[in-house]
Design a protein around this motif. Sequence first.
Motif, PDB file in Angstrom:
ATOM      1  N   UNK A  38       0.813  -1.211   0.000  1.00 25.19           N
ATOM      2  CA  UNK A  38       0.000   0.000   0.000  1.00 25.19           C
ATOM      3  C   UNK A  38       0.846   1.261   0.000  1.00 25.19           C
ATOM      4  N   UNK A  39       2.068   1.214   0.449  1.00 25.94           N
ATOM      5  CA  UNK A  39       2.914   2.392   0.468  1.00 25.94           C
ATOM      6  C   UNK A  39       4.377   2.028   0.385  1.00 25.94           C
ATOM      7  N   UNK A  40       5.188   2.984  -0.003  1.00 23.38           N
ATOM      8  CA  UNK A  40       6.625   2.729  -0.069  1.00 23.38           C
ATOM      9  C   UNK A  40       7.208   2.685   1.338  1.00 23.38           C
ATOM     10  N   UNK A  41       8.403   2.164   1.441  1.00 24.20           N
ATOM     11  CA  UNK A  41       9.082   2.167   2.725  1.00 24.20           C
ATOM     12  C   UNK A  41       9.378   3.601   3.143  1.00 24.20           C
ATOM     13  N   UNK A  42       9.184   3.866   4.430  1.00 27.40           N
ATOM     14  CA  UNK A  42       9.413   5.219   4.931  1.00 27.40           C
ATOM     15  C   UNK A  42      10.878   5.613   4.769  1.00 27.40           C
ATOM     16  N   UNK A  43      11.104   6.802   4.224  1.00 36.97           N
ATOM     17  CA  UNK A  43      12.465   7.342   4.052  1.00 36.97           C
ATOM     18  C   UNK A  43      12.737   8.312   5.202  1.00 36.97           C
ATOM     19  N   UNK A  44      13.282   7.789   6.292  1.00 38.89           N
ATOM     20  CA  UNK A  44      13.548   8.610   7.472  1.00 38.89           C
ATOM     21  C   UNK A  44      14.926   9.256   7.434  1.00 38.89           C
ATOM     22  N   UNK A  45      15.690   8.995   6.389  1.00 38.45           N
ATOM     23  CA  UNK A  45      16.983   9.655   6.165  1.00 38.45           C
ATOM     24  C   UNK A  45      17.939   9.514   7.341  1.00 38.45           C
ATOM     25  N   UNK A  46      17.803   8.441   8.106  1.00 37.42           N
ATOM     26  CA  UNK A  46      18.733   8.190   9.209  1.00 37.42           C
ATOM     27  C   UNK A  46      18.417   8.905  10.498  1.00 37.42           C
ATOM     28  N   UNK A  47      17.311   9.621  10.572  1.00 36.89           N
ATOM     29  CA  UNK A  47      16.967  10.350  11.797  1.00 36.89           C
ATOM     30  C   UNK A  47      16.346   9.409  12.818  1.00 36.89           C
ATOM     31  N   UNK A  50      13.612  13.758   3.420  1.00 34.07           N
ATOM     32  CA  UNK A  50      12.896  12.499   3.291  1.00 34.07           C
ATOM     33  C   UNK A  50      11.523  12.613   3.921  1.00 34.07           C
ATOM     34  N   UNK A  51      11.213  11.687   4.819  1.00 38.73           N
ATOM     35  CA  UNK A  51       9.930  11.731   5.515  1.00 38.73           C
ATOM     36  C   UNK A  51      10.063  12.320   6.915  1.00 38.73           C
ATOM     37  N   UNK A  52      11.146  13.028   7.148  1.00 33.15           N
ATOM     38  CA  UNK A  52      11.350  13.753   8.400  1.00 33.15           C
ATOM     39  C   UNK A  52      11.034  15.224   8.171  1.00 33.15           C
ATOM     40  N   UNK A  53      10.282  15.800   9.102  1.00 39.43           N
ATOM     41  CA  UNK A  53      10.002  17.239   9.052  1.00 39.43           C
ATOM     42  C   UNK A  53      10.457  17.880  10.359  1.00 39.43           C
ATOM     43  N   UNK A  54      10.895  19.132  10.254  1.00 42.15           N
ATOM     44  CA  UNK A  54      11.539  19.806  11.393  1.00 42.15           C
ATOM     45  C   UNK A  54      11.227  21.295  11.331  1.00 42.15           C
TER      46      UNK A  54
END
Length: 301
Positions: free
Chosen positions: A122-131, A257-261
């Motif tokens: 249903x969705x791609x793997x989450x791209x947390x960019x190492x955070x 990626x999928x991290x917001x700040x």
Amino acid sequence: MQDRPEDVPAQPQAQTSPHPGPTTQPTPVPAPQPQAQAQHQPLPQPRPEPAPGPNQGATPTVTYGTAPAYPPAQQYAYGQPPGFPPPPGGKGTAGRAVLWAAVGAVAASVLWAGGILVLGPLGDDADLAGYRAKANLCSAVDYTALRTEYAEEDNLPTHSALKHKAIDQSYCSISLKTSSSSSYADAYLSVEMDLHKTTDPAPEFTAVWSEYAQRYEDYEVEEVSGFGDEAYLVTEDTTSGSGTSGSRAVILAVRDGWMTYQMSWSTYSSSYGTTTPPEIDEVSRWVKTDTRSTLENLRPE
């Protein structure tokens, strides 16, 4: 024997027979009625229905009394007689409901499985960019550049965190003071990091921060480079010429990626008393520097 008068006819004498027998002309006896018969002998038990055949429509032969209405009334041990639909709300309805529910569940499972096989995950793997999420985000916040103005360290910053299979959130709030003599905070700093683990935040992040000025006419938005995949610097300055009224604010929002700040600084001119708060451009440089070092602390790789 006496002599009878001549005008009186002679009486016939009764005839006797040594053996009883039927009379020459017997009087017909009426057939017994069903009601009377029921009083003297029990009615016969209902006979089982004959198997269907070519003469099924023929009226059955009646042995006792008058012919009953066809088909004869029978008592069935389980609900309605066979061949008739069950009444609404009866056992048959419940059984059919359970059956159709089971069929529906199986069909839904088949369709769901088919969708997975055809469409894939249903969705791609989450791209947390190492955070990595922090239970205490304040321990990772670096605001060294801002302490150029705010030398007094906040020893009691507040923090909160939320951990869920869909998102991890960490928040930190720090009071900024120019000196230990300040009774109240001269400015405020807040930092928030969200790890989106099931949905890509990119479209909404771009919409919210690139169009932030639509909500407040005093804000200005500038897209900046060097921070993750995209970043926006949002500023506000409502101070008067003397700088003794109004407010100033700087927000740097980053998506990697999928991290917001977001790192946000804000102050009121009244908090500075007779002095003026630092300029927007200067605070913007401090916030950019502190954001870069804080993001490094949140990505330990």
